[in-house]
Design an enzyme around this catalytic site. Structure first.
Site, short mmCIF file in Angstrom:
data_model
loop_
_atom_site.label_atom_id
_atom_site.label_comp_id
_atom_site.label_asym_id
_atom_site.label_seq_id
_atom_site.Cartn_x
_atom_site.Cartn_y
_atom_site.Cartn_z
N CYS A 1 -13.83 62.90 13.38
CA CYS A 1 -14.72 63.28 12.14
C CYS A 1 -13.90 62.86 10.93
CB CYS A 1 -15.13 64.84 12.13
SG CYS A 1 -15.93 65.19 10.71
N HIS B 1 -24.54 64.87 15.14
CA HIS B 1 -23.13 65.19 14.54
C HIS B 1 -23.21 65.31 13.01
CE1 HIS B 1 -18.76 64.10 14.07
NE2 HIS B 1 -19.17 63.98 12.73
N GLU B 2 -24.47 64.29 12.43
CA GLU B 2 -24.66 64.46 11.07
C GLU B 2 -25.03 65.47 10.55
OE1 GLU B 2 -22.07 61.48 11.24
OE2 GLU B 2 -22.58 62.55 9.52
N HIS C 1 -23.40 68.57 10.23
CA HIS C 1 -22.67 68.61 8.75
C HIS C 1 -23.43 69.01 7.80
CE1 HIS C 1 -18.61 66.53 9.27
NE2 HIS C 1 -19.25 65.71 9.77
O1 LIG Z 1 -19.67 62.68 10.30
C1 LIG Z 1 -19.21 61.41 10.47
N1 LIG Z 1 -18.05 61.24 10.26
O2 LIG Z 1 -17.28 62.03 10.11
C2 LIG Z 1 -17.60 59.71 10.55
C3 LIG Z 1 -16.51 59.62 11.49
N2 LIG Z 1 -16.76 60.09 12.83
C4 LIG Z 1 -17.61 58.89 13.47
O3 LIG Z 1 -18.15 58.09 13.29
C5 LIG Z 1 -17.93 59.43 15.23
C6 LIG Z 1 -17.01 59.48 16.15
C7 LIG Z 1 -17.23 59.62 17.39
C8 LIG Z 1 -18.51 60.06 17.54
C9 LIG Z 1 -19.56 60.67 16.64
CL1 LIG Z 1 -20.75 61.44 16.92
C10 LIG Z 1 -19.05 60.09 15.26
CL2 LIG Z 1 -20.39 60.62 13.96
NI NI Z 2 -18.23 63.88 10.82
#
Ligand SMILES: O=CN(O)CCNC(=O)c1cccc(Cl)c1Cl
Ligand code: NI
Length: 187
Positions: free
Chosen positions: A114, A157-158, A161
């Site tokens: 993240c 994941h988003e 947030h």
């Molecule tokens: O919230 C977004 N970020 O923090 C951007 C950086 N992380 C990634 O791109 C990322 C990396 C691995 C697994 C997932 Cl699921 C994600 Cl989302």
């Molecule tokens: Ni993230």
């Protein structure tokens, strides 16, 4: 254009807040925010530009990560195969709601990262392997789509947030590389 200095880091209360609904039609400011968030992902996924601007690559970016507590996130999941031209999923999801989810879990075998969490936190992040997602796009159109595997993981994941959750909240503290029974590990 957003740079790493613009990304809020763990400890900033905005990352632990439940973000506010976005009103339609979008204000000029919210339109610009959507554009800038997607641009960050596109630039970060271009190895040359990523290096040039000192970015960390990302496949998603949520508004609270740039200090804006609003229900908006950009998602850009690259093509599954090299010779594919189309991203697996690309859109700015606004006021997203997961309206149904598989009992079965999915998790990335290499864990998650993240932009808002500077240190690596190893471990499986169990998420629903398949979801039905309802959201509005920047035009205000409502979409109801089914996602599975990687795009489903990224959207969860988003959306986390937007609800004040971070990926490591889901990692089993005692046994980080244990996952619920029948979890599909991939990636
Ligand atoms: O919230 C977004 N970020 O923090 C951007 C950086 N992380 C990634 O791109 C990322 C990396 C691995 C697994 C997932 Cl699921 C994600 Cl989302
Ligand atoms: Ni993230």
């Amino acid at each position: 254009m957003f740079l790493m200095k613009d990304i809020t880091r763990d400890g900033n209360p905005v990352l632990r807040r439940y973000a506010d609904d976005v009103q339609f039609p979008l204000s000029k400011e919210d339109q610009q925010l959507a554009t800038d968030m997607m641009e960050y992902l596109e630039v970060s996924q271009d190895p040359e530009l990523c290096e040039k601007y000192g970015l960390r690559a990302g496949v998603g970016l949520a508004a609270p990560q740039v200090g804006v507590s609003k229900q908006m996130a950009a998602v850009l999941v690259p093509p599954a195969e090299e010779d594919d031209t189309e991203p697996e999923f690309k859109d700015v999801i606004i006021n997203p709601v997961i309206i149904s989810e598989s009992v079965q879990y999915g998790a990335l075998s290499e864990g998650e990262g993240c932009l808002s969490v500077d240190e690596d936190v190893p471990g499986y992040v169990p998420r629903h392997d398949r979801i039905t997602l309802r959201y509005q796009d920047v035009a205000g159109e409502t979409h109801t789509i089914r996602l599975k595997h990687y795009p489903a993981i990224v959207c969860q994941h988003e959306i986390d947030h937007l609800h004040g959750m971070l990926f490591y909240d889901h990692i089993n503290k005692e046994h980080p590389f244990e996952a619920p029974e029948d979890t599909i590990l991939f990636g």
